[in-house]
Write an enzyme that holds these catalytic residues in place. Structure first.
Site, mmCIF file in Angstrom:
data_model
loop_
_atom_site.group_PDB
_atom_site.id
_atom_site.type_symbol
_atom_site.label_atom_id
_atom_site.label_comp_id
_atom_site.label_asym_id
_atom_site.label_seq_id
_atom_site.Cartn_x
_atom_site.Cartn_y
_atom_site.Cartn_z
ATOM 1 N N CYS A 49 31.085 56.534 -28.879
ATOM 2 C CA CYS A 49 32.510 56.462 -29.216
ATOM 3 C C CYS A 49 32.815 55.358 -30.221
ATOM 4 C CB CYS A 49 33.327 56.214 -27.954
ATOM 5 S SG CYS A 49 33.294 57.557 -26.772
ATOM 6 N N GLY A 195 36.057 61.761 -18.211
ATOM 7 C CA GLY A 195 37.194 62.102 -17.372
ATOM 8 C C GLY A 195 36.936 61.812 -15.910
#
Length: 481
Positions: A49, A195
């Site tokens: 990321c 998540g």
């Protein structure tokens, strides 16, 4: 050849610049297939990321090729002005600290460890690494495990996802018109690993309701069942977000999946949206819409300053562990690249003498030349086995290693060797060798770990092997941690 680390990350470039050069698994496989590096060069590519980086053992030409391929994968020139490039100890130190979580947006996050292992395995599958990078990556994994177990660096928020929940919690507490997180209606867009980590961080808050939205309804249902939540169809994701107090967005989509044009007016006040992905999954203009507040990784980086202050007391200890293993790795590299050529010189010199003596006496008797060759070679191997094994087991820190190697070469190299007879280095005060001191690569390896009685076992093994296999042969380190 030298060690290099090159790339883009949150420390040297903006989120927009970093995400423009992000590589998915398919991109990385294509990059490996297009590599044409110099002999013995090795490379591992990592893309997460917050960073796209390459760790190399090679030449400057190899570095330029890797940078060009990173740019090619993104469809644009490599941004040299924004990227970083370090070499030797600085490159090794960077890799150790990245793997240990010392350079993450969230200091001490553990997710980077698994990401680095995946990058390593991908490089192994592509046959892009050999003995030195195998050793370096395993050293990095050891550093990360020690930092995690021996320091407080990983306490608290351990990933971007869990830090996002903490940031949302603080945001709700700071606003008078916002409910407590325990009273909030939460929607999660995306049912992947990030998540799930976010939901695990929410368990203690027990929000009033939890809704999962995912492209795959089966995965959404499975995750919802694990956390006592409900689901909504992917097509209703914008409406689900509009109805929530908190929306956590964590999908693997390469483009925004929430846009300002598709979002209805937020109900019952303001909706906080936290986008923890890169490339960003939420159109940045969403934050300009009335009723919505948007945080992304740039905001998260600013928020984590407070977390880093709390963990700052563990940083020196974590860095010391990395420095200890850095020194160990540098010594190992020097040992491989400096000692082994000296051993080769010893063997070569002894073998030359053996051949000369056999030739000199061959005409005096009716000896079988092939049989004498075998006999004298066996004698030579037995004579050299014990001193060579003992030499390889010497702790480099217990002697002036650089001058010791020079002495060996001076004693055993042929008389016409280039540089023979030159004086030894006067740098006797150097405490440890550096990567810049190491000669060119040699393929021989010594053992990674010693048995209970290393010298005895090694000597016995060497003597057994003199009749056949090379006593110095060692298996390549395993491909898994």
């Amino acid at each position: 050849m030298r060690f290099y680390a090159v790339g883009l990350n949150h420390e040297c470039a903006s989120l927009e610049r970093t995400e423009a050069f992000a590589l998915d698994a398919e991109d990385q496989e294509a990059l490996y297939s297009n590599l044409s590096l110099s002999d013995d060069a090795e490379v591992v590519v990592l893309s997460t990321c917050n960073r796209t980086e390459a760790y190399l053992y090679g030449t400057q030409a190899d570095v330029r090729q890797v940078e060009a391929l990173l740019g090619q994968a993104a469809g644009k020139p490599w941004p040299t002005e924004a990227a970083f490039r370090v070499r030797d100890e600085d490159a090794v130190r960077h890799l150790l600290q990245v793997t240990s979580g010392l350079r993450s947006v969230v200091l001490g996050e553990r997710q980077i460890f698994s990401q680095m292992k995946s990058a390593y395995e991908r490089a192994v599958d592509a046959n892009a690494i050999h003995s030195l990078m195998h050793r370096l990556l395993h050293t990095a994994f050891r550093a990360a495990k020690r930092v995690s177990s021996e320091t407080g660096l990983s306490r608290g928020a351990a990933s971007v996802s869990t830090a996002a929940v903490e940031m949302a919690r603080h945001d709700f507490e700071a606003r008078d018109d916002a409910p407590a997180l325990a009273d909030a209606e939460v929607v999660l867009v995306g049912a992947g690993k990030m998540g799930r980590l976010a939901l695990e961080a929410l368990v203690d808050d027990a929000p009033q309701s939890l809704t999962i939205v995912n492209r795959s309804p089966d995965r959404a249902q499975e995750l919802a069942a694990s956390f006592d939540g409900s689901t909504q169809p992917w097509a209703r994701r914008h409406h689900a977000v509009a109805e929530a107090d908190l929306a956590l967005v964590a999908t693997g989509a390469p483009d925004p999946i929430l846009t300002a044009a598709a979002l209805p007016s937020a109900q019952d006040g303001s909706t906080l949206i936290v986008d923890v992905t890169m490339p960003r999954n939420v159109d940045p203009t969403v934050g300009d819409e009335s009723g919505y507040r948007l945080y992304d990784l740039d905001d998260l980086e600013g928020w984590t300053d407070a977390v880093q202050e709390k963990r700052a007391t563990a940083v020196p200890e974590a860095e010391a562990i990395c420095e200890e293993l850095l020194e160990e790795f540098v010594t190992w590299v020097f040992h491989q690249q400096a000692l082994q050529p000296a051993i080769q010189a010893i063997r070569s010199t002894f073998d030359t003498i053996r051949e000369q003596e056999v030739d000199r006496h061959a005409h005096r008797t009716d000896m079988d030349r092939e049989e004498v060759d075998r006999l004298t070679e066996s004698i030579m191997q037995k004579l050299l086995a014990v001193p060579i094994v003992r030499l390889k087991n010497v702790d480099p820190d217990s002697i002036d290693f650089v001058q010791g190697i020079e002495l060996l070469r001076a004693l055993f190299a042929p008389s016409d060797e280039e540089g023979a007879g030159r004086s030894l280095s006067d740098d006797a005060d150097a405490e440890h060798p550096t990567l810049g001191d190491a000669p060119s690569r040699c393929p021989y390896l010594t053992h990674d770990s010693a048995p209970d009685d290393p010298e005895t076992e090694e000597v016995q093994r060497a003597l057994r092997m003199t009749e056949g296999a090379d006593p110095d042969r060692e298996e390549t380190p395993s491909n898994a941690e």
